[in-house]
Design an enzyme around this catalytic site. Sequence first.
Site, PDB file in Angstrom:
ATOM      1  N   LYS A 118     -55.676  24.862 -78.776  1.00 24.16           N
ATOM      2  CA  LYS A 118     -56.458  24.477 -79.957  1.00 24.16           C
ATOM      3  C   LYS A 118     -57.127  23.130 -79.719  1.00 24.16           C
ATOM      4  O   LYS A 118     -56.494  22.213 -79.182  1.00 24.16           O
ATOM      5  CB  LYS A 118     -55.543  24.361 -81.187  1.00 24.16           C
ATOM      6  CG  LYS A 118     -54.884  25.658 -81.600  1.00 24.16           C
ATOM      7  CD  LYS A 118     -53.973  25.434 -82.796  1.00 24.16           C
ATOM      8  CE  LYS A 118     -53.292  26.725 -83.230  1.00 24.16           C
ATOM      9  NZ  LYS A 118     -52.289  26.503 -84.285  1.00 24.16           N
ATOM     10  N   SER A 147     -54.603  25.689 -90.905  1.00 21.48           N
ATOM     11  CA  SER A 147     -55.247  24.385 -90.663  1.00 21.48           C
ATOM     12  C   SER A 147     -56.685  24.573 -90.199  1.00 21.48           C
ATOM     13  O   SER A 147     -57.578  23.804 -90.585  1.00 21.48           O
ATOM     14  CB  SER A 147     -54.465  23.603 -89.600  1.00 21.48           C
ATOM     15  OG  SER A 147     -53.148  23.378 -90.013  1.00 21.48           O
TER      16      SER A 147
HETATM   17  O1  PNS Z   1     -48.918  24.838 -84.983  1.00 22.69           O
HETATM   18  P1  PNS Z   1     -49.004  25.497 -83.623  1.00 22.69           P
HETATM   19  O2  PNS Z   1     -50.315  25.160 -82.950  1.00 22.69           O
HETATM   20  O3  PNS Z   1     -48.742  26.969 -83.702  1.00 22.69           O
HETATM   21  O4  PNS Z   1     -47.808  24.875 -82.754  1.00 22.69           O
HETATM   22  C1  PNS Z   1     -47.682  25.192 -81.372  1.00 22.69           C
HETATM   23  C2  PNS Z   1     -46.887  24.077 -80.664  1.00 22.69           C
HETATM   24  C3  PNS Z   1     -47.598  22.734 -80.837  1.00 22.69           C
HETATM   25  C4  PNS Z   1     -45.516  23.984 -81.299  1.00 22.69           C
HETATM   26  C5  PNS Z   1     -46.757  24.437 -79.138  1.00 22.69           C
HETATM   27  O5  PNS Z   1     -48.036  24.479 -78.564  1.00 22.69           O
HETATM   28  C6  PNS Z   1     -45.876  23.441 -78.388  1.00 22.69           C
HETATM   29  O6  PNS Z   1     -44.665  23.577 -78.432  1.00 22.69           O
HETATM   30  N1  PNS Z   1     -46.489  22.420 -77.736  1.00 22.69           N
HETATM   31  C7  PNS Z   1     -45.749  21.399 -77.018  1.00 22.69           C
HETATM   32  C8  PNS Z   1     -45.861  21.605 -75.495  1.00 22.69           C
HETATM   33  C9  PNS Z   1     -44.980  22.774 -75.033  1.00 22.69           C
HETATM   34  O7  PNS Z   1     -43.780  22.742 -75.171  1.00 22.69           O
HETATM   35  N2  PNS Z   1     -45.634  23.794 -74.501  1.00 22.69           N
HETATM   36  C10 PNS Z   1     -44.961  24.991 -74.008  1.00 22.69           C
HETATM   37  C11 PNS Z   1     -44.733  25.983 -75.109  1.00 22.69           C
HETATM   38  S1  PNS Z   1     -43.833  27.409 -74.554  1.00 22.69           S
END
Ligand code: PNS
Length: 170
Positions: free
Chosen positions: A41, A134
């Site tokens: 995103k 969002s």
């Molecule tokens: O609100 P969202 O965009 O659905 O949240 C997704 C989020 C931010 C929780 C996910 O992208 C995330 O955990 N990002 C941190 C980096 C990470 O751990 N990436 C690997 C995910 S398996």
Amino acid sequence: MTTVVCPGSFDPITLGHLDVVRRATTMFDDVVVGVAKNPGKSGLLDLETRAGLVRAALASAAEAEPHLARVRVAVVPGLLVDFCREIGAVAVVKGLRGGGDFDAEQPMALMNRHLSGVETIFLPGDQRYAHVASSLVKDIVRHGGPVDDLVPAGVTEALRAALGQPAAGS
Ligand code: PNS
């Protein structure tokens, strides 16, 4: 004490997010909101601004529900599983508005468990907020539409500022 993380982009926080965090606090005594980057995103607000809006929303909600004042908010600087390990969280709690959310969340949930053993608990989103996202909120504000009944106080102004729009009433 059982610690869980409610992670998300929160770009910006919506009333749907707030509802999921509130419901997590009915089941777990230590809830941490983790504000993280989703590489899929394009972000509008910086992470600290997002976290500040989450804190303000919780502080305001805590006037009616004092236990919400115990919810902590932190920026997740890297992998979510590393953050969970650092703070001793045993699970991730995520809201699902529908099947589309499940399709997006399931691979992340499985990957997080693969990486560290941390489990993910899905909460069905409240139907009142099934249409609230969002991305839609940002699009509506971008085009001058109303979102005050979709987001906590202060969010609309933050979005307008980030979009370079004049403050309402000026
Ligand atoms: O609100 P969202 O965009 O659905 O949240 C997704 C989020 C931010 C929780 C996910 O992208 C995330 O955990 N990002 C941190 C980096 C990470 O751990 N990436 C690997 C995910 S398996």
